[in-house]
Scaffold this motif. Structure first.
Motif, PDB file in Angstrom:
ATOM      1  N   LEU A  30       0.854  -1.170   0.000  1.00 42.02           N
ATOM      2  CA  LEU A  30       0.000   0.000   0.000  1.00 42.02           C
ATOM      3  C   LEU A  30       0.895   1.227   0.000  1.00 42.02           C
ATOM      4  O   LEU A  30       2.076   1.141   0.309  1.00 42.02           O
ATOM      5  CB  LEU A  30      -0.865   0.045   1.258  1.00 42.02           C
ATOM      6  N   HIS A  31       0.295   2.341  -0.334  1.00 39.25           N
ATOM      7  CA  HIS A  31       1.067   3.568  -0.251  1.00 39.25           C
ATOM      8  C   HIS A  31       0.672   4.308   1.009  1.00 39.25           C
ATOM      9  O   HIS A  31      -0.515   4.478   1.296  1.00 39.25           O
ATOM     10  CB  HIS A  31       0.867   4.416  -1.508  1.00 39.25           C
ATOM     11  N   CYS A  32       1.666   4.673   1.721  1.00 39.11           N
ATOM     12  CA  CYS A  32       1.442   5.313   3.005  1.00 39.11           C
ATOM     13  C   CYS A  32       0.629   6.587   2.858  1.00 39.11           C
ATOM     14  O   CYS A  32       0.862   7.389   1.962  1.00 39.11           O
ATOM     15  CB  CYS A  32       2.794   5.632   3.634  1.00 39.11           C
ATOM     16  N   ALA A  33      -0.332   6.736   3.765  1.00 39.87           N
ATOM     17  CA  ALA A  33      -1.192   7.922   3.716  1.00 39.87           C
ATOM     18  C   ALA A  33      -0.408   9.176   4.093  1.00 39.87           C
ATOM     19  O   ALA A  33      -0.758  10.272   3.695  1.00 39.87           O
ATOM     20  CB  ALA A  33      -2.372   7.749   4.657  1.00 39.87           C
ATOM     21  N   LYS A  34       0.641   8.984   4.857  1.00 40.47           N
ATOM     22  CA  LYS A  34       1.385  10.148   5.330  1.00 40.47           C
ATOM     23  C   LYS A  34       2.529  10.521   4.398  1.00 40.47           C
ATOM     24  O   LYS A  34       2.621  11.650   3.947  1.00 40.47           O
ATOM     25  CB  LYS A  34       1.920   9.881   6.729  1.00 40.47           C
ATOM     26  N   CYS A  35       3.405   9.535   4.118  1.00 44.76           N
ATOM     27  CA  CYS A  35       4.581   9.886   3.324  1.00 44.76           C
ATOM     28  C   CYS A  35       4.472   9.414   1.882  1.00 44.76           C
ATOM     29  O   CYS A  35       5.290   9.781   1.048  1.00 44.76           O
ATOM     30  CB  CYS A  35       5.847   9.334   3.984  1.00 44.76           C
ATOM     31  N   GLY A  36       3.451   8.601   1.580  1.00 43.02           N
ATOM     32  CA  GLY A  36       3.229   8.191   0.195  1.00 43.02           C
ATOM     33  C   GLY A  36       4.141   7.109  -0.314  1.00 43.02           C
ATOM     34  O   GLY A  36       4.063   6.712  -1.465  1.00 43.02           O
ATOM     35  N   SER A  41       0.792  -3.860   3.608  1.00 40.27           N
ATOM     36  CA  SER A  41      -0.497  -3.629   4.225  1.00 40.27           C
ATOM     37  C   SER A  41      -0.534  -4.314   5.588  1.00 40.27           C
ATOM     38  O   SER A  41       0.067  -5.371   5.794  1.00 40.27           O
ATOM     39  CB  SER A  41      -1.619  -4.159   3.331  1.00 40.27           C
ATOM     40  N   HIS A  42      -1.250  -3.722   6.489  1.00 44.28           N
ATOM     41  CA  HIS A  42      -1.360  -4.195   7.870  1.00 44.28           C
ATOM     42  C   HIS A  42      -0.029  -4.140   8.619  1.00 44.28           C
ATOM     43  O   HIS A  42       0.177  -4.849   9.597  1.00 44.28           O
ATOM     44  CB  HIS A  42      -1.940  -5.610   7.942  1.00 44.28           C
ATOM     45  N   THR A  50       4.066   5.396  10.798  1.00 45.86           N
ATOM     46  CA  THR A  50       2.649   5.548  11.103  1.00 45.86           C
ATOM     47  C   THR A  50       1.864   4.361  10.588  1.00 45.86           C
ATOM     48  O   THR A  50       2.262   3.692   9.641  1.00 45.86           O
ATOM     49  CB  THR A  50       2.056   6.831  10.482  1.00 45.86           C
ATOM     50  N   TYR A  51       0.762   4.113  11.244  1.00 47.40           N
ATOM     51  CA  TYR A  51      -0.160   3.084  10.796  1.00 47.40           C
ATOM     52  C   TYR A  51      -1.567   3.618  10.959  1.00 47.40           C
ATOM     53  O   TYR A  51      -1.933   4.056  12.055  1.00 47.40           O
ATOM     54  CB  TYR A  51       0.039   1.796  11.604  1.00 47.40           C
ATOM     55  N   LYS A  52      -2.305   3.614   9.887  1.00 45.47           N
ATOM     56  CA  LYS A  52      -3.663   4.178   9.881  1.00 45.47           C
ATOM     57  C   LYS A  52      -3.670   5.602  10.427  1.00 45.47           C
ATOM     58  O   LYS A  52      -4.503   5.975  11.246  1.00 45.47           O
ATOM     59  CB  LYS A  52      -4.611   3.291  10.696  1.00 45.47           C
ATOM     60  N   GLY A  53      -2.677   6.350  10.006  1.00 42.36           N
ATOM     61  CA  GLY A  53      -2.636   7.754  10.370  1.00 42.36           C
ATOM     62  C   GLY A  53      -2.150   8.033  11.784  1.00 42.36           C
ATOM     63  O   GLY A  53      -2.154   9.172  12.222  1.00 42.36           O
TER      64      GLY A  53
END
Ligand SMILES: [Zn+2]
Length: 66
Positions: A30-36, A41-42, A50-53
């Motif tokens: 997955l692509h990290c929501a924070k740093c991209g 995953s998981h 970070t995990y899930k923000g």
């Protein structure tokens, strides 16, 4: 006498057994929501921690001066 299976495993039995673990795919990225950046995953993102923000672990950056 050796460590050999007693009977031949039928194609059906063999394939049924394999279906169980061959189903497992490669771990999806997955692509990290924070740093991209891509991360598993998981799993906590190894780049920003970070995990899930949420900040889960601290990433020690290679900085000499802070
Ligand atoms: Zn990240």
């Amino acid at each position: 006498m050796g460590a050999l299976p007693k009977r031949k495993v039928s194609r059906l039995r063999r394939d049924r057994r394999r279906a169980h673990y061959l189903r497992l795919d490669k771990p999806s990225l997955l692509h990290c929501a924070k740093c991209g950046k891509p991360h598993l995953s998981h799993h906590v993102c190894p780049h920003c921690g970070t995990y899930k923000g949420r900040q889960v672990i601290e990433i020690k950056e290679k900085k000499k001066n802070e």
